[in-house]
Design a protein around this motif. Structure first.
Motif, PDB file in Angstrom:
ATOM      1  N   THR A 313      -0.933   6.764   7.927  1.00  0.00           N
ATOM      2  CA  THR A 313      -1.700   6.970   6.702  1.00  0.00           C
ATOM      3  C   THR A 313      -1.403   8.104   6.057  1.00  0.00           C
ATOM      4  N   LEU A 314      -0.590   8.057   4.697  1.00  0.00           N
ATOM      5  CA  LEU A 314      -0.078   8.700   4.482  1.00  0.00           C
ATOM      6  C   LEU A 314      -0.800   9.580   2.999  1.00  0.00           C
ATOM      7  N   LEU A 315      -1.535  10.370   2.808  1.00  0.00           N
ATOM      8  CA  LEU A 315      -2.471  11.636   1.946  1.00  0.00           C
ATOM      9  C   LEU A 315      -1.701  12.937   0.819  1.00  0.00           C
ATOM     10  N   GLY A 316      -2.058  12.596  -0.650  1.00  0.00           N
ATOM     11  CA  GLY A 316      -1.621  13.040  -1.412  1.00  0.00           C
ATOM     12  C   GLY A 316      -1.428  12.512  -3.121  1.00  0.00           C
ATOM     13  N   THR A 317      -1.175  13.165  -3.733  1.00  0.00           N
ATOM     14  CA  THR A 317      -0.978  12.261  -5.334  1.00  0.00           C
ATOM     15  C   THR A 317      -0.041  10.875  -4.902  1.00  0.00           C
ATOM     16  N   HIS A 318      -0.792  11.253  -6.537  1.00  0.00           N
ATOM     17  CA  HIS A 318      -0.356   9.421  -5.864  1.00  0.00           C
ATOM     18  C   HIS A 318       1.747   9.326  -6.604  1.00  0.00           C
ATOM     19  N   ASP A 319       2.337  10.665  -7.266  1.00  0.00           N
ATOM     20  CA  ASP A 319       3.589  11.229  -7.212  1.00  0.00           C
ATOM     21  C   ASP A 319       4.382  11.058  -5.824  1.00  0.00           C
ATOM     22  N   ASP A 320       3.748  11.871  -5.255  1.00  0.00           N
ATOM     23  CA  ASP A 320       3.786  12.531  -3.452  1.00  0.00           C
ATOM     24  C   ASP A 320       4.112  10.671  -3.000  1.00  0.00           C
ATOM     25  N   VAL A 321       2.787  10.254  -2.625  1.00  0.00           N
ATOM     26  CA  VAL A 321       2.753   8.928  -1.816  1.00  0.00           C
ATOM     27  C   VAL A 321       4.715   8.294  -2.314  1.00  0.00           C
ATOM     28  N   GLU A 322       3.943   8.144  -3.254  1.00  0.00           N
ATOM     29  CA  GLU A 322       5.127   6.460  -4.165  1.00  0.00           C
ATOM     30  C   GLU A 322       6.029   7.527  -4.341  1.00  0.00           C
ATOM     31  N   LYS A 323       6.880   8.571  -2.946  1.00  0.00           N
ATOM     32  CA  LYS A 323       8.112   8.870  -3.666  1.00  0.00           C
ATOM     33  C   LYS A 323       7.926   8.910  -1.886  1.00  0.00           C
ATOM     34  N   ALA A 324       7.347   8.896  -0.771  1.00  0.00           N
ATOM     35  CA  ALA A 324       7.164   9.066   0.554  1.00  0.00           C
ATOM     36  C   ALA A 324       7.447   8.083   0.600  1.00  0.00           C
ATOM     37  N   ASP A 337      -0.314   3.227   4.702  1.00  0.00           N
ATOM     38  CA  ASP A 337      -1.552   3.594   4.091  1.00  0.00           C
ATOM     39  C   ASP A 337      -1.675   4.618   3.336  1.00  0.00           C
ATOM     40  N   ALA A 338      -1.859   4.344   2.911  1.00  0.00           N
ATOM     41  CA  ALA A 338      -2.556   5.486   2.143  1.00  0.00           C
ATOM     42  C   ALA A 338      -3.351   5.798   1.636  1.00  0.00           C
ATOM     43  N   ALA A 339      -4.234   7.508   1.442  1.00  0.00           N
ATOM     44  CA  ALA A 339      -5.519   8.085   0.895  1.00  0.00           C
ATOM     45  C   ALA A 339      -4.976   8.932  -0.454  1.00  0.00           C
ATOM     46  N   VAL A 340      -4.858   8.546  -1.660  1.00  0.00           N
ATOM     47  CA  VAL A 340      -4.657   9.132  -3.100  1.00  0.00           C
ATOM     48  C   VAL A 340      -5.294  10.055  -3.299  1.00  0.00           C
ATOM     49  N   GLY A 341      -5.389  11.702  -3.763  1.00  0.00           N
ATOM     50  CA  GLY A 341      -5.867  11.990  -4.081  1.00  0.00           C
ATOM     51  C   GLY A 341      -5.676  13.474  -3.704  1.00  0.00           C
ATOM     52  N   PRO A 342      -6.005  14.963  -4.873  1.00  0.00           N
ATOM     53  CA  PRO A 342      -5.521  15.948  -5.425  1.00  0.00           C
ATOM     54  C   PRO A 342      -6.148  16.787  -3.723  1.00  0.00           C
ATOM     55  N   SER A 343      -7.123  16.937  -2.811  1.00  0.00           N
ATOM     56  CA  SER A 343      -7.489  17.051  -2.346  1.00  0.00           C
ATOM     57  C   SER A 343      -7.989  17.085  -1.463  1.00  0.00           C
ATOM     58  N   PRO A 344      -8.243  17.614   0.174  1.00  0.00           N
ATOM     59  CA  PRO A 344      -9.377  16.754   1.603  1.00  0.00           C
ATOM     60  C   PRO A 344     -10.633  15.842   1.306  1.00  0.00           C
ATOM     61  N   GLU A 345     -10.921  17.371   0.474  1.00  0.00           N
ATOM     62  CA  GLU A 345     -12.653  17.002   0.122  1.00  0.00           C
ATOM     63  C   GLU A 345     -13.054  15.703  -0.693  1.00  0.00           C
ATOM     64  N   LYS A 346     -11.853  15.745  -1.424  1.00  0.00           N
ATOM     65  CA  LYS A 346     -12.233  14.297  -2.384  1.00  0.00           C
ATOM     66  C   LYS A 346     -11.617  12.901  -1.927  1.00  0.00           C
ATOM     67  N   LEU A 347     -10.775  13.654  -0.495  1.00  0.00           N
ATOM     68  CA  LEU A 347     -10.358  11.408   0.692  1.00  0.00           C
ATOM     69  C   LEU A 347     -11.506  11.534   1.153  1.00  0.00           C
ATOM     70  N   ALA A 348     -11.976  12.292   1.605  1.00  0.00           N
ATOM     71  CA  ALA A 348     -12.718  12.414   2.306  1.00  0.00           C
ATOM     72  C   ALA A 348     -14.366  13.103   3.169  1.00  0.00           C
ATOM     73  N   PRO A 349     -14.553  13.072   1.754  1.00  0.00           N
ATOM     74  CA  PRO A 349     -15.565  13.711   1.978  1.00  0.00           C
ATOM     75  C   PRO A 349     -16.401  13.850   3.228  1.00  0.00           C
TER      76      PRO A 349
END
Length: 454
Positions: A313-324, A337-349
Motif C-alpha cells: 500500500t502506497l501513501l502519498g499525494t496523488h501525483d507521487d502515487v501515480e508516478k510510483a 493499493d494506495a491511500a492518497v492524501g497529504p499527511s498521515p493524520e488525514k489518511l488514518a485518523p
C-alpha cells in the motif's frame, strides 16, 4: 535516420525510437509503452518493428505488448527460450525498416544470447550508421556479466571482452553508439562515464574494455568490481521469457482509514512516499519510508528491500502515487493499493503514530552514548573504502534478514547521502528499535570531526 531517446532515469536505462520519417523501429522498450507511442506520434511515424537486445534482468519489457498493439514485427534472438510468438533472428541477419537497414550482431557477455543492432540509413550517401548495444558496449564500460548464474560469470566476462571488440569493428568509427544500460543502471559495471552521447571511435579511444590489451587483466578487473544488485532482478528474466501482459497504471480508489489501520496492525507493507525528514518527525506506526522525491533510488531500493510479491500500500499525494505506480510496474510490481492524501493524520485518523530523532554528524558527536551503535547501511565495498570508527556494516538490502544481529541499544544509522539510511531507520523503527537517522553525506563526516578508518 532519426533517433529519439526515451529516458528511464529511475532505472538508469534508455529505450530508442529509430525512424526514417515514415516508419520506426523501437529498441528495448520499457513496460509503460505510452511514452514510446507518444514519441512515435510526435514524430508522425508508424511503429513497424520492435527489437530486444536481450531478455532483460532489470525491468519488465513492454516489447511484446507494443508489438501486438501496433501489429509490428517483434524481433528476439532465436536462441532465447520464450513462450510467445516472435520473429527469431541470429548473428548476421539483416532486415529493413523502411529505408533503414538493420544488421544483427551477436554480442554475448551481458547474457549468453545478447544481440546488438547496427542500423544504416540506405538513402544517405555517407551511409550514416548507429549502433544499439544494449548491455554490451556502454559509455566508458560494459554491462555486468554476473546476472545469469555464478558459474557463468567469468566465461561471460571473457565473452564480453571479445564481443565489444567485434561490435566496435562492425560499423564505421564515427557511428553513434546507443546503449540501453549505463546511466545509473545496476546492469553496468566498471568505470561507466556520465556522458549523454558517444561514438565507436570515442569508445575505442577511452573505454577500458577496448583499450586494455590484456584480456586476462580486463576480466580480473571486471570481476573485482562486481557489487551487489537488486534482489528483484531474479524475477525479471522469467517474466520477460513468459511474455508480460499489458499493465494498468491507474491510481486506485483510496484505501479507507479503518482498513489502512488494520493493514498497519497486521504488519502489511505500507510505504510512505513523503520526504524522509517529514517521515522521521511523524508517521503511521508500522509504515516504512521510501521517499519518492528522490525518484532515481525509489524503484530499485523498494524492489530490493521489500520481500517480493507481498501486498503493498502506497501513501502519498496523488501525483507521487501515480508516478510510483508507473515506476513499480516497470519491475513487475503491479497494481499496488494506495491511500492518497497529504499527511498521515488525514489518511488514518486515530491510528498509532511514531517518530524518531534525526540530525547531521554534529548530533552524533554531541549525543552518542558509549553503548550506542553506529550502523552503516552502505554496500560492503563502500564500507571497506572508508567508514566511521567502530561502525557496524549491514547493507540496507540485508537489514530485514540480519536485524537480530544488531544490539538492542540505540542505533545511529547512516549511508552516503541519507536516502538508504532513511529506509533502514524506518525498518528499525517498525521493528520497535531505538533509532536515530543521520541525514548527512558521508563525505562530510571527517570535516565534522568524525573519526574514520582506514
Amino acid at each position: 535516420m532519426d533517433v529519439v531517446v526515451i529516458e528511464t532515469p529511475q532505472l538508469g536505462d534508455r529505450s530508442y525510437l529509430v525512424h526514417d520519417g515514415s516508419v520506426a523501429l523501437v529498441i528495448d522498450p520499457q513496460r509503460d509503452i505510452d511514452r514510446v507511442e507518444a514519441a512515435a506520434t510526435a514524430a508522425d511515424v508508424r511503429i513497424t518493428h520492435v527489437a530486444e537486445t536481450h531478455l532483460h534482468n532489470d525491468y519488465v519489457t513492454g516489447g511484446l505488448v507494443l508489438a501486438e498493439k501496433h501489429g509490428a514485427v517483434y524481433v528476439v534472438n532465436a536462441a532465447d527460450h520464450v513462450s510467445f510468438a516472435r520473429t527469431p533472428v541470429a548473428d548476421g541477419d539483416v532486415f529493413s525498416v523502411g529505408r533503414l537497414s538493420v544488421r544483427v550482431v551477436a554480442t554475448p557477455g551481458h547474457t549468453h544470447t545478447h544481440l546488438a543492432y547496427v542500423v544504416r540509413d540506405a538513402a544517405d550517401d555517407g551511409g550514416t550508421e548507429a549502433v544499439f548495444s544494449g548491455g554490451s558496449l556502454l559509455y566508458g564500460s560494459v554491462g555486468r556479466t554476473d546476472l545469469v548464474a555464478p558459474g557463468d560469470t567469468e566465461a561471460l566476462a571473457h565473452a564480453q571482452y571479445s564481443s565489444v571488440r567485434r561490435l566496435a569493428d562492425s560499423a564505421h568509427p564515427e557511428a553513434a553508439l546507443y546503449p540501453t544500460h549505463g546511466f545509473g543502471s545496476f546492469c553496468s559495471i566498471g568505470p561507466a562515464s556520465h556522458q549523454d552521447s558517444s561514438t565507436l571511435a570515442e569508445q575505442s579511444a577511452h573505454n577500458h574494455a577496448l583499450t586494455d590489451p590484456s584480456e586476462e587483466h580486463f576480466v580480473a578487473e571486471l570481476l573485482a568490481n562486481i557489487t551487489a544488485y537488486p534482489a528483484y532482478y531474479a524475477h525479471m528474466s522469467p517474466l520477460n521469457s513468459a511474455g508480460p501482459a499489458p499493465v494498468n497504471l491507474d491510481v486506485p480508489e483510496s484505501v479507507e482509514p479503518a482498513e489502512l489501520a488494520r493493514r498497519l496492525r497486521s504488519g502489511e507493507w505500507v510505504v510512505d512516499l513523503r520526504h524522509r525528514i517529514a517521515f522521521a518527525e511523524d508517521h503511521l506506526e508500522g509504515s516504512v519510508a521510501f521517499e519518492y522525491g528522490n525518484g532515481s533510488n525509489f524503484t530499485s531500493y523498494l524492489g530490493w528491500v521489500i520481500p517480493w510479491n507481498q501486498p503493498l500500500t502506497l501513501l502519498g499525494t496523488h501525483d507521487d502515487v501515480e508516478k510510483a505506480i508507473r515506476d513499480l510496474a516497470r519491475i513487475g510490481i503491479e497494481s499496488p493499493d494506495a491511500a492518497v492524501g497529504p499527511s498521515p493524520e488525514k489518511l488514518a485518523p486515530g491510528a498509532s503514530r511514531s517518530s524518531y530523532p534525526h540530525g547531521d554528524w554534529s548530533l552524533l558527536l554531541r549525543e552518542r552514548a558509549q553503548d550506542d551503535v553506529v550502523l552503516d547501511v552502505r554496500r560492503p565495498d563502500e564500507f571497506e573504502a572508508s567508514h566511521v570508527q567502530d561502525a557496524v556494516n549491514v547493507p540496507v538490502y540485508e537489514l530485514l534478514g540480519r536485524m537480530t544481529e544488531l544490539p538492542e541499544s540505540r542505533t545511529w544509522v547512516h549511508c552516503a547521502t541519507g536516502y538508504r539510511a532513511s529506509l533502514a531507520a524506518s525498518l528499525l523503527d517498525r521493528a520497535g528499535r531505538d533509532v536515530v537517522l543521520i541525514d548527512a553525506r558521508f563525505k562530510d563526516a571527517a570535516g565534522a570531526g568524525i573519526e574514520l578508518v582506514p
